[in-house]
Scaffold this active site. Structure first.
Site, mmCIF file in Angstrom:
data_model
loop_
_atom_site.group_PDB
_atom_site.id
_atom_site.type_symbol
_atom_site.label_atom_id
_atom_site.label_comp_id
_atom_site.label_asym_id
_atom_site.label_seq_id
_atom_site.Cartn_x
_atom_site.Cartn_y
_atom_site.Cartn_z
ATOM 1 C CD GLN A 60 8.572 -2.611 2.568
ATOM 2 O OE1 GLN A 60 8.441 -2.914 1.402
ATOM 3 N NE2 GLN A 60 9.177 -3.394 3.455
ATOM 4 C CG PHE A 93 7.198 4.342 8.524
ATOM 5 C CD1 PHE A 93 6.677 3.059 8.444
ATOM 6 C CD2 PHE A 93 6.630 5.341 7.756
ATOM 7 C CE1 PHE A 93 5.605 2.780 7.612
ATOM 8 C CE2 PHE A 93 5.557 5.061 6.933
ATOM 9 C CZ PHE A 93 5.042 3.779 6.848
ATOM 10 C CG MET A 144 -1.866 -1.172 1.273
ATOM 11 S SD MET A 144 -2.786 -1.236 2.827
ATOM 12 C CE MET A 144 -3.863 0.172 2.623
ATOM 13 N N GLY A 145 2.032 1.200 0.546
ATOM 14 C CA GLY A 145 2.850 2.403 0.612
ATOM 15 C C GLY A 145 4.189 2.122 1.256
ATOM 16 C CD GLU A 146 9.723 1.578 0.200
ATOM 17 O OE1 GLU A 146 10.893 1.975 0.130
ATOM 18 O OE2 GLU A 146 9.251 0.671 -0.510
ATOM 19 C CG ASP A 176 2.282 15.529 10.260
ATOM 20 O OD1 ASP A 176 2.145 16.618 9.658
ATOM 21 O OD2 ASP A 176 2.838 14.540 9.755
#
Length: 428
Positions: A106, A104, A99-101, A218
Site C-alpha cells: 500500500q 506489492f 493513496m493506493g494499493e 516500465d
C-alpha cells in the site's frame, strides 16, 4: 478494481479509457513494483497538504498529536499492513490517508513530524519475496539519489525503515501522474508545446539512467508525475459550441510542466540475456514481445509511445494480446523486418509464419482484425492532433519507434533532434 494488470509472463488487460493503476504488479515479477497515485484535487487549483502550521494545529485540535505506537494487529490474509487513519507509523510519521494499493502493498499519505511536510510512504507486504524485492528497489533509488543530488529527474527517496515486518519506503509528495491528469481532463491531449517540454525532461531522465547502466523497463504515463498538482481551467476551443456551464467546455492545463519519473521497482542493469517481461503491454517494445531480451532501446520505444499518447489522448496500441499487438505495430509503422522476426524465441515463434507475421491468419477473432484495420498510420495520427511542429515530431517518433533496437535513437541523440532544438532556436 478498475482493471487487471499482471506483469510477468501472464496476461495484461487494460480496458479502453479506464483508470490504470501505476502501482499494480504481478506476483511473478522478479522485482517489486514501485509507484503511487497522486492526484487528489480540491477546486480548480489544488494543493495536497495544508501548511505545516495548519496541519500541526489540526492534529492538536483533533487530539491526534500523541506519538505513541498503535496496538499491534495481525496483517491481513495477504500480508498487507492493517492500519487506521490518524495512527502513527513509528513516532515520526502520522497516517493521513490511503493513496493506493497494489500487489506489492500500500501507499499512504503521511505527515512527517520531523520535516514538517507531507510524504508518500510505500508499505510493502510482510512476505519474504516482496521484502527482498523492496530492498533491491531501495538500493536502486539510493543509487539514483547519489547521482541526482538536485532531485530534478527522479522521485526522491527520503528514508526507509523496517516496521513490524514491513519495509517502508518514504518518498517526496508529488502531483498527479500524466495519465491521471489526462483522465480527469476527459482524455484531451496536451498541447504540442507541453509535450515538447515533458518529452525533453523524460529523455533527460532516461539519458541519466542509461549513463548509470540502468534500464527503467516500465515507462508509461502512470509512472511520470507532475511535480505540482496545480492547474488552471481554460475554455476548450474545440468544444466552444457548448455552454460555458458545461464542464466539457473547459480543459485543464498544468501550471508547471515540471515532471519526475517514478516506479523503479522493475529497474534493472543492462543485461542482453534478460528475457522476462515487466513492462505494461501498451509501451512494450517489439523485441521484448519476441523474447529477444532487454536493452536501453526498450526504454526509448516506450518514450515514443508515451509522446504519441500525450498528443492524442489515447494509448497508441490498445491491445491485450501479443500477435494483435505486433499486427498493430505493422499497421501504424510498417512491416516488421524479416531479420527481427526470424530471431523470435520459442515462445514467440508462433507469431511468425514463412518469414512474416502470421496475420491476419493467426488473428484470435474478427474483432481483432477490425481493431487493427481501424488504426491510422503514424503520420496521419499525428497530423490529426498536432497543428504546428507536426513534421518534426513525426520524424522524431520515427527514430524512437524503429523496429531494430540497434537503429533506434539513443536518449541523447533524441535530445538533439530538431523537435527540441528548433524550439530553442525560436526562443533565442
Amino acid at each position: 478494481m478498475e482493471m487487471e494488470r499482471v506483469t510477468g509472463l501472464t496476461m495484461d488487460w487494460r480496458p479502453r479509457k479506464k483508470p490504470r493503476l501505476g502501482w499494480d504488479v504481478g506476483p511473478e515479477a522478479p522485482k517489486a513494483q514501485l509507484g503511487f497515485f497522486c492526484g487528489q484535487e480540491i477546486g480548480n487549483v489544488t494543493s495536497y497538504a495544508p501548511s505545516s502550521t495548519e496541519y500541526a494545529s489540526s492534529l492538536f485540535v483533533k487530539g491526534l498529536a500523541q506519538n505513541g505506537s498503535p496496538p499491534r494487529r495481525e496483517d491481513d490474509k495477504e500480508g498487507h499492513y492493517v492500519f487506521e487513519l490518524g495512527e502513527n507509523l513509528t513516532s515520526r510519521y502520522k497516517i493521513h490517508s490511503k493513496m493506493g494499493e497494489g500487489t506489492f502493498g500500500q501507499v499512504l499519505e503521511c505527515w512527517d513530524r520531523e520535516k514538517e511536510e507531507m510524504v508518500a510512504i510505500k508499505i510493502v507486504r510482510g512476505i519474504k519475496k516482496y521484502r527482498d524485492a523492496a530492498m533491491i528497489e531501495v538500493e536502486v533509488l539510493q543509487q539514483l539519489g547519489r547521482h541526482d543530488k538536485s532531485g530534478n529527474r527522479c522521485v526522491q527517496i527520503r528514508n526507509w525503515f523496517d516496521y513490524r515486518n514491513h519495509i517502508c519506503i518514504v518518498f517526496e509528495k508529488l502531483g498527479p501522474s500524466l495519465y491521471d491528469f489526462l483522465r480527469k481532463n476527459n482524455y484531451r491531449p496536451f498541447s504540442i508545446d507541453l509535450v515538447r517540454e515533458i518529452g525533453r525532461q523524460l529523455l533527460e531522465c532516461i539519458a541519466f539512467m542509461h549513463d548509470l547502466s540502468l534500464i527503467h523497463t516500465d515507462l508509461k504515463p502512470e509512472n511520470i508525475l507532475l511535480v505540482s498538482p496545480e492547474y488552471k481551467r481554460v475554455p476548450n476551443h474545440k468544444g466552444s459550441s457548448r455552454s460555458s456551464k458545461d464542464a466539457s467546455y473547459y480543459k485543464r492545463i498544468p501550471k508547471s510542466s515540471a515532471i519526475k519519473v517514478i516506479d523503479f521497482g522493475s529497474t534493472t542493469y543492462e543485461r542482453k540475456n534478460q528475457t522476462y517481461i515487466i513492462s505494461t503491454r501498451h509501451y512494450r517494445a517489439p523485441e521484448v514481445i519476441l523474447g529477444l531480451g532487454w536493452s536501453y532501446p526498450c526504454d526509448i520505444w516506450s518514450v515514443g509511445c508515451i509522446l504519441v499518447e500525450l498528443c492524442s489522448g489515447e494509448a497508441l496500441f490498445q491491445t491485450h494480446e501479443n500477435l494483435e499487438h505486433l499486427a498493430m505495430m505493422e499497421r501504424v509503422l510498417g512491416s516488421l523486418p524479416h531479420h527481427i522476426l526470424k530471431r523470435a524465441d520459442r515462445q514467440a515463434e508462433k507469431y511468425v509464419r514463412r518469414g512474416r507475421l502470421d496475420w491476419p491468419e493467426g488473428a484470435p477473432s474478427r474483432d481483432s482484425v477490425k481493431a487493427v484495420l481501424e488504426l491510422p498510420r503514424l503520420q496521419n495520427l499525428i497530423m490529426q492532433h498536432v497543428d504546428h511542429s507536426a513534421g518534426d515530431l513525426i520524424h522524431l517518433l520515427q527514430g524512437l519507434l524503429r523496429y531494430d533496437p540497434s537503429e533506434r535513437l539513443s536518449a541523447r541523440e533524441a535530445l538533439e533532434h530538431p523537435f527540441f532544438t528548433r524550439d530553442h532556436l525560436r526562443r533565442s
